[in-house]
Design a protein around this motif. Structure first.
Motif, PDB file in Angstrom:
ATOM      1  N   GLU A  91      95.742  88.277 -75.404  1.00  0.00           N
ATOM      2  CA  GLU A  91      94.559  89.019 -75.798  1.00  0.00           C
ATOM      3  C   GLU A  91      93.862  89.623 -74.574  1.00  0.00           C
ATOM      4  O   GLU A  91      93.900  89.058 -73.489  1.00  0.00           O
ATOM      5  CB  GLU A  91      93.588  88.057 -76.489  1.00  0.00           C
ATOM      6  CG  GLU A  91      92.793  88.679 -77.595  1.00  0.00           C
ATOM      7  CD  GLU A  91      92.206  87.616 -78.527  1.00  0.00           C
ATOM      8  OE1 GLU A  91      92.086  87.902 -79.711  1.00  0.00           O
ATOM      9  OE2 GLU A  91      91.877  86.500 -78.067  1.00  0.00           O
TER      10      GLU A  91
ATOM     11  N   TYR B 225      90.307  90.249 -73.438  1.00  0.00           N
ATOM     12  CA  TYR B 225      88.956  89.840 -73.777  1.00  0.00           C
ATOM     13  C   TYR B 225      88.001  90.390 -72.741  1.00  0.00           C
ATOM     14  O   TYR B 225      88.183  90.186 -71.548  1.00  0.00           O
ATOM     15  CB  TYR B 225      88.882  88.311 -73.730  1.00  0.00           C
ATOM     16  CG  TYR B 225      88.254  87.677 -74.951  1.00  0.00           C
ATOM     17  CD1 TYR B 225      89.047  87.125 -75.939  1.00  0.00           C
ATOM     18  CD2 TYR B 225      86.875  87.628 -75.099  1.00  0.00           C
ATOM     19  CE1 TYR B 225      88.482  86.535 -77.053  1.00  0.00           C
ATOM     20  CE2 TYR B 225      86.303  87.043 -76.211  1.00  0.00           C
ATOM     21  CZ  TYR B 225      87.119  86.503 -77.195  1.00  0.00           C
ATOM     22  OH  TYR B 225      86.555  85.925 -78.291  1.00  0.00           O
TER      23      TYR B 225
ATOM     24  N   GLN C 160      89.988  94.051 -76.665  1.00  0.00           N
ATOM     25  CA  GLN C 160      90.256  93.887 -78.088  1.00  0.00           C
ATOM     26  C   GLN C 160      89.092  93.151 -78.706  1.00  0.00           C
ATOM     27  O   GLN C 160      88.755  93.329 -79.861  1.00  0.00           O
ATOM     28  CB  GLN C 160      91.522  93.062 -78.301  1.00  0.00           C
ATOM     29  CG  GLN C 160      92.789  93.749 -77.883  1.00  0.00           C
ATOM     30  CD  GLN C 160      93.965  92.840 -78.132  1.00  0.00           C
ATOM     31  OE1 GLN C 160      94.033  91.757 -77.578  1.00  0.00           O
ATOM     32  NE2 GLN C 160      94.885  93.290 -78.963  1.00  0.00           N
ATOM     33  N   LYS C 161      88.524  92.278 -77.907  1.00  0.00           N
ATOM     34  CA  LYS C 161      87.330  91.562 -78.335  1.00  0.00           C
ATOM     35  C   LYS C 161      86.319  91.614 -77.203  1.00  0.00           C
ATOM     36  O   LYS C 161      86.690  91.506 -76.037  1.00  0.00           O
ATOM     37  CB  LYS C 161      87.660  90.101 -78.632  1.00  0.00           C
ATOM     38  CG  LYS C 161      88.426  89.929 -79.912  1.00  0.00           C
ATOM     39  CD  LYS C 161      88.614  88.472 -80.225  1.00  0.00           C
ATOM     40  CE  LYS C 161      89.369  88.314 -81.520  1.00  0.00           C
ATOM     41  NZ  LYS C 161      90.050  87.015 -81.591  1.00  0.00           N
TER      42      LYS C 161
ATOM     43  N   ILE D 230      80.730  87.642 -80.902  1.00  0.00           N
ATOM     44  CA  ILE D 230      82.020  88.188 -80.502  1.00  0.00           C
ATOM     45  C   ILE D 230      82.312  89.398 -81.371  1.00  0.00           C
ATOM     46  O   ILE D 230      82.315  89.298 -82.601  1.00  0.00           O
ATOM     47  CB  ILE D 230      83.126  87.129 -80.622  1.00  0.00           C
ATOM     48  CG1 ILE D 230      82.904  86.082 -79.524  1.00  0.00           C
ATOM     49  CG2 ILE D 230      84.495  87.772 -80.464  1.00  0.00           C
ATOM     50  CD1 ILE D 230      83.650  84.804 -79.745  1.00  0.00           C
TER      51      ILE D 230
ATOM     52  N   ASN E  60      84.740  92.283 -82.595  1.00  0.00           N
ATOM     53  CA  ASN E  60      86.130  92.750 -82.641  1.00  0.00           C
ATOM     54  C   ASN E  60      86.151  94.258 -82.487  1.00  0.00           C
ATOM     55  O   ASN E  60      85.487  94.970 -83.228  1.00  0.00           O
ATOM     56  CB  ASN E  60      86.765  92.382 -83.980  1.00  0.00           C
ATOM     57  CG  ASN E  60      87.222  90.947 -83.982  1.00  0.00           C
ATOM     58  OD1 ASN E  60      88.001  90.532 -83.129  1.00  0.00           O
ATOM     59  ND2 ASN E  60      86.701  90.191 -84.935  1.00  0.00           N
TER      60      ASN E  60
ATOM     61  N   ASP F  17      88.039  97.489 -83.088  1.00  0.00           N
ATOM     62  CA  ASP F  17      89.176  97.909 -83.893  1.00  0.00           C
ATOM     63  C   ASP F  17      89.424  99.399 -83.690  1.00  0.00           C
ATOM     64  O   ASP F  17      89.301 100.196 -84.594  1.00  0.00           O
ATOM     65  CB  ASP F  17      88.859  97.595 -85.361  1.00  0.00           C
ATOM     66  CG  ASP F  17      90.130  97.400 -86.153  1.00  0.00           C
ATOM     67  OD1 ASP F  17      91.207  97.438 -85.533  1.00  0.00           O
ATOM     68  OD2 ASP F  17      90.027  97.233 -87.377  1.00  0.00           O
TER      69      ASP F  17
ATOM     70  N   TYR G 161      80.249 101.062 -81.757  1.00  0.00           N
ATOM     71  CA  TYR G 161      80.480  99.799 -81.039  1.00  0.00           C
ATOM     72  C   TYR G 161      79.544  99.682 -79.836  1.00  0.00           C
ATOM     73  O   TYR G 161      78.927  98.651 -79.593  1.00  0.00           O
ATOM     74  CB  TYR G 161      81.925  99.719 -80.547  1.00  0.00           C
ATOM     75  CG  TYR G 161      82.916  99.330 -81.619  1.00  0.00           C
ATOM     76  CD1 TYR G 161      82.741  98.159 -82.353  1.00  0.00           C
ATOM     77  CD2 TYR G 161      84.023 100.117 -81.867  1.00  0.00           C
ATOM     78  CE1 TYR G 161      83.658  97.805 -83.322  1.00  0.00           C
ATOM     79  CE2 TYR G 161      84.949  99.774 -82.829  1.00  0.00           C
ATOM     80  CZ  TYR G 161      84.762  98.608 -83.560  1.00  0.00           C
ATOM     81  OH  TYR G 161      85.662  98.250 -84.519  1.00  0.00           O
TER      82      TYR G 161
END
Ligand SMILES: Nc1ncnc2c1ncn2[C@@H]1O[C@H](COP(=O)(O)OP(=O)(O)OP(=O)(O)O)[C@@H](O)[C@H]1O
Ligand SMILES: [Mg+2]
Lengths: 280, 281
Positions: free
Chosen positions: B38, B40, B212-213, B227, B229, B231, B250
């Protein structure tokens, strides 16, 4: 990404082109600069040559002979090998004392810096020693070790030791902690951190200490030789004075000046070489 | 390629010999689960404990409480499995670019599972090429620009193929254009190597673009607030994804989270904004 590298290349290209453009002008400039920077020395030598001849009374001229007489005397001493004997006596002693100081001072400094408790404990004492003029201790050295080679080498060692030791401690302690952290994340263990990060990082500061040590090794030795020795430049100066060989005395003094200058220049070059990465 | 599990983690800073009241709580009961592979990103106000958290992840400091597991194993000190890229590059100035990149490889060799000398050198060149640096192998860090230094630092962190890459505001000292280039470079590398990346930043845009997060932290004491996400489609397949509406939403949502002082006084209203902007996303 590719455009960036291209730009960077262009910039570095411009950088490398720029000096070439001015190189012809630069040659004349360096020449003028050298003349300018040595002007004071040339002036001083001229005064030394002319003042005794045209200004001084004959009686005082004896105590300050013009430069050419001194140079003649110097040449004689070079030919006869007399000078070489004294220079090598002095250089040998200071080199031994100086090298011992480096060989002992750097490892001890590293150990003291690594074990910070040892450092905190020893530091006050080291400060006292460092601030005690080496020559003040000369009588002690003479009493304990006699007037032979041992006491000469010891006083040089003493004078050269503290700059090396204290700069090594300073250098090893002022290493950027970030580099140590980086080293740890790259898999270095404690010993490797020390040998691969702390030691190389402190090299520039250690070499500053070594340069200072080299200069004071020569200075202290000459003074020690003036007080009691059977050879060496310091001995040559006092001995000539006592025997009233005034040009010889000046020739020896001139040699000391040149020697000090050369030693310092060599050590500065060495220091530059070992800290070239730090000049950013 | 590993999962990171942070459970009920706290970190207090205390001067040696000082009393308990003077201790600074940098992080308090923080939980975080980072999946294998991931990307992060971590944003939060200055002093909220981001660097502290990264230090613990790197094994450079130990938590006061709680635990941190990598692939189920507790962290015991720094490891070549987890590489760090620092904001201030932290290159060894007495080593050339190639020699810097080889440091981790040499450690591997000393531990008996690494490459020979020639292969190490080849690997260093390969990774310098990967970060877009060719022909600087024998240059010293002070001969390189800030952007080039950070590329070398990234190559150094990746050359021994770690499972996790930890980055603490790596691009903060760079100009905007170089930063964007390095962001894309990092995304390329991540897609290719599938390394787990934890990336700290002050830039909301940077966090949304890369992550991604996005874990949004709050300060005093340091906690994960939310957190988010992210997308978005493949960042580089769209022209200027930063100016799309979705990206803007976002960005705005995270901005709100970071500036919700007033909202904290009336929690109900804060919840509402969260839900509405969450619905957009
Ligand atoms: N070694 C330390 N000793 C004492 N307090 C510390 C230490 N390191 C960090 N702190 C404290 O812990 C808190 C978190 O620090 P940290 O460096 O993790 O913040 P940060 O989120 O990385 O901030 P920034 O965005 O400014 O880098 C701060 O209040 C800081 O004062
Ligand atoms: Mg920080």
């Amino acid at each position: 990404m590719s455009t960036l590298t291209l730009e960077e290349q262009q910039i570095s290209l411009e950088r490398s082109v720029a000096p070439a453009k001015y190189s012809t002008g630069r040659l004349g400039k360096t020449l003028r600069k050298t003349l300018y920077s040595s002007g004071a020395i040339i002036g001083f030598l001229l005064v030394w040559e002319l003042v005794p001849q045209f200004v001084l009374e004959p009686a005082s001229k004896v105590f300050l002979p013009p430069l050419h007489e001194v140079l003649q005397q110097l040449w004689k001493m070079i030919i006869s090998g007399d000078l070489l004997t004294h220079v090598s006596a002095s250089l040998g002693r200071s080199a031994i004392g100086f090298l011992l100081a480096v060989v002992i001072g750097v490892p001890v400094g590293l150990v003291v810096a690594w074990f910070s408790k040892v450092g905190d404990f020893l530091n006050p004492l080291l400060e006292v020693f460092r601030n005690t003029a080496a020559l003040a201790l000369l009588p002690v050295f003479t009493l304990l070790l006699g007037i032979g080679e041992l006491s000469k080498v010891s006083i040089v060692l003493y004078a050269a030791f503290f700059p090396v030791l204290l700069n090594t401690i300073l250098g090893a302690r002022s290493v950027d902690p970030l580099l140590i952290r980086a080293g740890r994340t790259l898999g270095l263990n404690n010993f490797e951190i020390f040998s691969k990060v702390v030691l190389p990082a402190s090299v520039p500061i250690i070499f500053t200490g070594i340069r200072m040590a080299g200069t004071s090794a020569v200075l202290v030795l000459i003074a020690a030789e003036m007080i009691g020795a059977k050879a060496g430049l310091g001995y040559l100066i006092t001995n000539s004075q006592a025997s009233f060989l005034i040009p010889k005395m000046y020739a020896a003094i001139l040699t000391v000046a040149v020697l000090g200058f050369v030693v310092n220049a060599a050590l500065v070059a060495l220091e530059r070489h070992f800290s070239r990465w730090a000049r950013a | 390629m590993s999962t990171i599990e942070i459970k009920n983690l706290s970190k207090k800073f205390q001067r040696t010999g000082a009393s308990d009241e003077t201790a600074v709580t940098a992080i308090e009961s923080l939980d975080l689960w980072i999946e294998d592979g991931e990307f992060y990103t971590l944003v939060g106000p200055s002093g909220c404990g981001k660097s502290t958290l990264l230090d613990i992840l790197a094994g450079l400091s130990t938590p006061s409480q709680g635990e941190m597991l990598v692939d189920g194993q507790p962290i015991a000190g720094p490891s070549l499995e987890r590489s760090v890229v620092f904001q201030q590059y932290a290159l060894f100035p007495w080593l050339t670019a190639a020699a810097n990149v080889q440091i981790g490889l040499e450690s591997q060799t000393r531990h008996g599972k690494g490459l020979g000398k020639v292969e190490r050198r080849a690997r260093a060149h390969e990774y310098l090429r990967l970060v877009g640096l060719e022909g600087v192998e024998d240059k010293y860090p002070h001969e390189l620009s800030g952007g080039m230094r950070q590329r070398v630092a990234i190559a150094r962190a990746l050359a021994h193929e770690p499972k996790v890459l930890l980055m603490d505001e790596p691009f903060a000292a760079l100009d905007a254009q170089t930063r964007e280039q390095l962001q894309d470079l990092l995304l390329d590398i991540w897609k290719r190597t599938k390394t787990t990346i934890v990336f700290i930043t002050h830039g909301i845009e940077e966090a949304v673009y890369l992550g991604q997060k996005v874990a949004v932290m709050s300060a005093k004491p340091g906690k994960i607030k939310e957190i988010v996400n992210i997308d978005l489609q493949d960042r580089q397949s769209v022209d200027d994804i930063r100016s799309t509406q979705q990206f803007g939403e976002y960005r705005h949502h995270i901005w709100n989270l970071l500036h919700s002082r007033a909202a904290q006084e009336s929690p109900a209203q804060f919840e509402k904004t969260l839900i509405t902007s969450g619905a957009h996303a």
